[in-house]
Design a protein around this motif. Sequence first.
Motif, PDB file in Angstrom:
ATOM      1  N   LEU A  50       0.819  -1.219   0.000  1.00 25.86           N
ATOM      2  CA  LEU A  50       0.000   0.000   0.000  1.00 25.86           C
ATOM      3  C   LEU A  50       0.852   1.268   0.000  1.00 25.86           C
ATOM      4  N   ALA A 249      -4.784  -1.983   5.792  1.00 29.39           N
ATOM      5  CA  ALA A 249      -5.378  -0.973   4.924  1.00 29.39           C
ATOM      6  C   ALA A 249      -5.933   0.200   5.728  1.00 29.39           C
ATOM      7  N   ALA A 270     -10.523  -3.541   0.895  1.00 32.43           N
ATOM      8  CA  ALA A 270      -9.248  -4.254   0.790  1.00 32.43           C
ATOM      9  C   ALA A 270      -9.362  -5.658   1.359  1.00 32.43           C
ATOM     10  N   PHE A 284      -2.511  -6.346  -2.637  1.00 29.10           N
ATOM     11  CA  PHE A 284      -3.148  -5.058  -2.880  1.00 29.10           C
ATOM     12  C   PHE A 284      -2.608  -4.418  -4.155  1.00 29.10           C
TER      13      PHE A 284
END
Length: 291
Positions: A50, A249, A270, A284
């Motif tokens: 992320l 997330a 997510a 992700f």
Amino acid sequence: MGAVVVGQLARDVVMVMERLPDAGSSGPVRERLEQLGGKGANQAVGLSQLGVPAALVAVAGDDPVGDALLARAAVDGVDVSHVVRRAGTPTGLIVEVLEDGGRWRYLEHLPQGVLLTEADVRAAEGALRAADAVLVQLQQPLTAVRAAVEVAGGLVVLDGVVTDRALLRGADVLRADARETAMLLGVPAREKDVLDAAPGLLDAGPKLLAFALEEGGDLFVWRGGHETVPHAGGTVVDTTGGGDALTAALTAALLSGSSPREAGRFAVAAAGDVVTRAGGRPAFTRRPPSG
């Protein structure tokens, strides 16, 4: 500095089969996955994907399995310089047997030696103090958890059941699955019951609560507001790792400046992606919204 995750590292072996065979018989495995796992590693990998630089404070054995897992974590962009290599201890192992329909069973070999000690955590004090966020898994021994919360310099995210309420004074975010939520609050993990009990936890310290509900969805509560986010309608293959994905997330979105409402929505989306695949490893592809 990014985020530091204080938690578990293990070798994950996932065996997918139609159904578990009866005692005294065998059955074919349709798919086998072997990967870096454990709650701490899952969250650290997710944060890295992320865009949040992530370090891991965990324990691996002094064996070839530990060598391989740390090499994999490094490829995933995770700083493993604070992972303790415990002499004479085998690296943790979690075997998941996943049946059709999403039914799973875990076989865990997590000996005492792979659990964090207070000394292990304090050895990483510099990184913990400098971090923008510290994620602490409450499944680790309480002395290690207390040390991590005490020295954490940034956003403190607790994951699991709080057994020492004094920890809440140092927490910014508390996340729990539905079973943990019921244990923590002493009420069913239903929206109305959780909302009634939530003010007492907010008064104790955390600014944001993230609780899974037994009727489905996740409830995010902060002072002056709350948001219930339903789960997406995709096919759930394996709930393993969904909570780890949500925690990673949610943290990434908060660090990016998202509001609690925006962060909650992003986190649930997510997690919903992770549970459509076997195993708990995140994958992700989207970055969190910025404030």
